[in-house]
Design an enzyme around this catalytic site. Sequence first.
Site, PDB file in Angstrom:
ATOM      1  N   THR A 185       1.681   1.146  -8.231  1.00 31.68           N
ATOM      2  CA  THR A 185       1.119   2.267  -8.986  1.00 31.68           C
ATOM      3  C   THR A 185       2.233   2.983  -9.750  1.00 31.68           C
ATOM      4  OG1 THR A 185      -0.569   2.564  -7.286  1.00 31.68           O
ATOM      5  CG2 THR A 185      -0.267   4.376  -8.841  1.00 31.68           C
ATOM      6  N   GLU A 229       0.806  -1.224   0.000  1.00 33.68           N
ATOM      7  CA  GLU A 229       0.000   0.000   0.000  1.00 33.68           C
ATOM      8  C   GLU A 229       0.844   1.282   0.000  1.00 33.68           C
ATOM      9  OE1 GLU A 229      -2.704  -0.370   3.287  1.00 33.68           O
ATOM     10  OE2 GLU A 229      -3.979  -1.803   2.244  1.00 33.68           O
ATOM     11  N   ARG A 248      -6.770  -1.278  -7.028  1.00 30.83           N
ATOM     12  CA  ARG A 248      -5.976  -1.952  -5.981  1.00 30.83           C
ATOM     13  C   ARG A 248      -5.941  -3.449  -6.240  1.00 30.83           C
ATOM     14  NH1 ARG A 248      -2.060  -3.032  -2.755  1.00 30.83           N
ATOM     15  NH2 ARG A 248      -2.565  -3.910  -0.729  1.00 30.83           N
ATOM     16  N   GLN A 255       3.990  -7.412   0.240  1.00 25.28           N
ATOM     17  CA  GLN A 255       3.421  -8.103   1.387  1.00 25.28           C
ATOM     18  C   GLN A 255       4.529  -8.805   2.178  1.00 25.28           C
ATOM     19  OE1 GLN A 255       0.143  -8.250   2.287  1.00 25.28           O
ATOM     20  NE2 GLN A 255      -0.582  -6.998   0.596  1.00 25.28           N
ATOM     21  N   ASP A 312       9.532  -5.107 -10.325  1.00 18.74           N
ATOM     22  CA  ASP A 312       8.573  -4.893  -9.234  1.00 18.74           C
ATOM     23  C   ASP A 312       8.377  -6.207  -8.486  1.00 18.74           C
ATOM     24  OD1 ASP A 312       6.617  -3.846  -7.576  1.00 18.74           O
ATOM     25  OD2 ASP A 312       5.004  -4.117  -9.027  1.00 18.74           O
TER      26      ASP A 312
END
Length: 348
Positions: free
Chosen positions: A48, A43, A175, A201, A197
């Site tokens: 993004t 998050e 998301r 988590q 990337d």
Amino acid sequence: MGCSGSRDILLQVQQQHSKQIDKEIASEKKVQKLKFLLLGVSESGKTTLFRQMRILHSNGFSVSERTYYKNVIIDNLMQYTEVVLRNMPLLNIPFDDETSETYANVFLTKARECQKLLDFEAELKHLYCTRGFQACVMKGQDYSLGDGAQHLFKSFDRIASPDYIPSDQDILYSRVITTGVTELSFKFRASNLCMVDVGGQRSERMKWIHCFDNVTAIIFVTAMTFYHQMNDSSDMNKLRESLLIFKSLCANQYLSKSAFLVFLNKMDIFKVMIQRKSLKCCFPRYKGGKSFIESAEYIACQFEDASRRNRGVYCHYTTVTDTENFDRVFDTSMAILLEKNLAVTGLL
């Protein structure tokens, strides 16, 4: 004489061949692919940023990918709506009227059984316009409402259209939990970049070390808004968790020659949030006020201090969902990194 002449000719050919090889090596060095590893906790806005790279430096998203994101966005919208409605009574925010409460109960009862957005079109149109629902959305940072919620709520009519095709902005606000490793190669100025990337988590971080080979630079992304958010699984402040992870990366022997680029993300939300809640909730020793510049500079200093490196750490404030802003920040930051750091390593 004949043998001597042949040897001279052979020597000339070998010398020309050697020069050609040297020229090719020099040429390859100039266009050497530079590996940038994109890391950060869940998050933070890391993925993004990766999507922005596709928009700005690749071919964007195909029709089939936009179809995939359409389903993701509808799922996000349904989930965000449920989160807001369940938090309204917890925050003592009343519904505007009996109709609103009835619609909310209908949605909460049937939403998990039926994923068709159009089945709730009337109810959601009504709820999204009510004062109570909007008031709860505005307090979304207090209960970890997704940052893309407001954008999706405002875009409901467009998303509910039968012929809806997600825009780039819709995709940026969607998301999806990142798992595994994804790569994107593109040209930036005179360099060929490969951006990698990796999932943020906790269960995915064990995979990070497998990507540490030949890393030119780490792009570490954290959200400035983390300063008053707790990690549900560890009861640790999320910004402090990011600092600990960043510190461990800087100390990793496999990354000793890598530069570090830190993107302090969600600048737009942080500017509003800092007016309501002081940075002291995360950093008790902070003695400054609630101004954006003062608070943001303090956060940047925490990352610079955590690095304990003599060179190669660059912090930048950004909002990765804002394509124009991010393009400018990325261009500037990469230019500085390439010029100051890669020249030292001999890659440029």
